[in-house]
Scaffold this active site. Sequence first.
Site, PDB file in Angstrom:
ATOM      1  N   HIS A   9       0.795  -1.228   0.000  1.00 49.72           N
ATOM      2  CA  HIS A   9       0.000   0.000   0.000  1.00 49.72           C
ATOM      3  C   HIS A   9       0.830   1.282   0.000  1.00 49.72           C
ATOM      4  CE1 HIS A   9      -3.293  -2.665   2.058  1.00 49.72           C
ATOM      5  NE2 HIS A   9      -2.994  -3.058   0.820  1.00 49.72           N
ATOM      6  N   TYR A  37       3.275   2.165   1.654  1.00 56.85           N
ATOM      7  CA  TYR A  37       3.941   2.569   2.882  1.00 56.85           C
ATOM      8  C   TYR A  37       5.450   2.433   2.630  1.00 56.85           C
ATOM      9  CZ  TYR A  37      -0.805   2.110   4.666  1.00 56.85           C
ATOM     10  OH  TYR A  37      -2.152   2.250   4.844  1.00 56.85           O
ATOM     11  N   CYS A  95     -21.796  -7.963   5.192  1.00 54.47           N
ATOM     12  CA  CYS A  95     -21.217  -6.738   4.641  1.00 54.47           C
ATOM     13  C   CYS A  95     -21.726  -6.563   3.217  1.00 54.47           C
ATOM     14  CB  CYS A  95     -19.691  -6.849   4.646  1.00 54.47           C
ATOM     15  SG  CYS A  95     -18.839  -5.589   3.673  1.00 54.47           S
ATOM     16  N   CYS A 102     -16.630   2.098   7.076  1.00 58.36           N
ATOM     17  CA  CYS A 102     -15.287   1.549   7.297  1.00 58.36           C
ATOM     18  C   CYS A 102     -14.215   2.296   6.533  1.00 58.36           C
ATOM     19  CB  CYS A 102     -15.249   0.075   6.923  1.00 58.36           C
ATOM     20  SG  CYS A 102     -15.706  -0.239   5.197  1.00 58.36           S
ATOM     21  N   VAL A 118     -49.374   4.679   7.595  1.00 61.08           N
ATOM     22  CA  VAL A 118     -49.660   5.196   8.936  1.00 61.08           C
ATOM     23  C   VAL A 118     -50.242   6.602   8.801  1.00 61.08           C
ATOM     24  CG1 VAL A 118     -48.666   5.914  11.140  1.00 61.08           C
ATOM     25  CG2 VAL A 118     -47.876   3.815  10.030  1.00 61.08           C
TER      26      VAL A 118
END
Length: 644
Positions: free
Chosen positions: A166, A168, A340, A347, A456
């Site tokens: 990723h 990094y 999910c 998230c 309703v």
Amino acid sequence: MFDKLFSPFTVKDMELKNRVVLPAMGTKFSGKTRNVTPTLIDYHVARVRGGSGLNIVEVCSIHTPSAPKGYLSISEDMYIPGLQRLTEAIHKAGGKAGLQLWQGSLAVGMDPDAQILLASDMEMSPGVTLPGISGEMIEEIIASYGKAAGRAVKAGFDCVEFHCAHNYLPHSFLSGGINHRTDEYGGSFENRAKFPLACIWAIRANIPEGMPLFMRIDAHDDYLENGLTIEDVITFCKLAKEAGVDVLDISRGNILTAGLKYEVPPVDIPHGFNIANAARIRRETGMTTIGVGRINTPELAEKILEEDQVDLVVIGRAQLADPEFCNKAKAGKTEEINYCVGCNQGCYDGFENKESLHITCLRNPAVGREAECKIVPTKKPEKVLIAGGGIAGLEAAIILKQRGHSPILCEASDRLGGQFLTAGEAPRKEEMKKAVISMGKKAERIGVDIRINTKVTGEMIQEMKPHTVINAIGAQPVIPPIPGVEQDFVIDSHAVLNGKSTGTGNIVVIGGGMVGMEVAEYLAEKGAKVTVLEMMKEFCADMGSTRKICVTENIRAAGITPVTEVKVTEIKKGVVIGEKHGDTVEFPCDAAVIAVGARKRDGSELKEACDRIGCGYFEVGDAVKARRAINATREAFDIAMLLD
């Protein structure tokens, strides 16, 4: 049931009760600190009790100057006690704990006080270039990995994971698409591999031989020129194995390109999309491998394992949506799982939002509030009338019934689901449709009094005299006051998605937000030639970044033409007329679709009736204001928990 998924697995001295891994997902649960909090402990314990085999604790900084606030850190000894409390809680609940060792490089920029460390010089904006780190700093970071690993041992973790994905810092050094150094750490593959390999050696030297070392790595670089190929990754994994890595955790994605969509893949990305890559890497390295990539049903997880593609599977967001995912699957109660839906609203989209306190989940509003949101029986059961059978009304009805109240759910139409059901008709969103249908079945199964084709009214409230009324009647499409909008060939987006109106030939969609783009795709799939007109400078502006990437790509692939900065001024037979930069523009069409948003339905009659008889009254979801579904479930859940 699902025997392979729930079979034990051993890696070195670590014995796992099953093959389910909760991955290291960022949570923001440490607040403004870098410490473990009771919230983080409760979050992990809930999923261990729910059956998770291994919990890998989220990205944890190994270097103090570059450690951003809001993320865990293990860069100093002072963090050990908090992490120890976390591992003790996980072990007491019957689980195993791993810690992900992390140096975030460019990603730490979310904290202006954190030092950004880059593999090589990077232009941030015209005239502004951040320098790559020095050789001295490289040595400091390598040493920091080793010291952090030693602290993880003291804190009681069962394994550690080296984050080499990723973009990094370790991944940034390894990838030729990011690393443009000209010294001994750049250029050739062998040079680029030096830094991450040195980090691995430092970690391995500071943990016991019997303690497994995991490595998260991308299968290859996406959308990144000169990036890593899968062959490069396989070669590096073999080197990493020699350096001491025991387990590969095969991921995808980077934050520099559209490859971001693979880091937290939304509903648009296929299930198990990365498993073939993981299987190949496992086959060619001979290493224990974890499969990652939208594995959110036990059936898919079992199939992947039965086919011997990987050894373990990451089930992450599925355990956010339902912390009891594993227990329910093992018991064969798959119909009880809250699945999910890949919406990314809580998230990831919420995580990107700097105002968001922490991650949450559309399907599970209790994420990050596990201690305070336990479902406990009410001491005083009450009759609660719920107006509206969409996702908010269903959420409220289910929680109320589970607590022992007597909810009466009334839906004016002939089916439950509301706008979430409509959204599920859009391309690639079948999971949303299934989820809300499943909620309706669950409400029926647990005994909620459901009345469809029942609107309703104030009179009903006066006759029924409920303790509380929950207004969940939602919103309706906005029809703007454009001259000509009343013509027969002008239809609204909800009618299209619900199958009540159709359009063929040339179609102009007015509105380029999420709904407009989804209805455009829906019509294009049916053979229409679609043009989308948007007033703003960009379309899909109301989408989170990962979904926006996917929808934009699919819009282009479908041949849909988006036109921005157009204000529609009139609709005539066969043409939509607008203004763009002061000029009149015309768009011929066979049909025009209005998709400019939604407005809350008028619930004043319900409120006035409640006021007359003195009963409680609450509005939830779009009945308050047209927003995202995550707001609806959160408000419905909280009100259902509020009633004593």
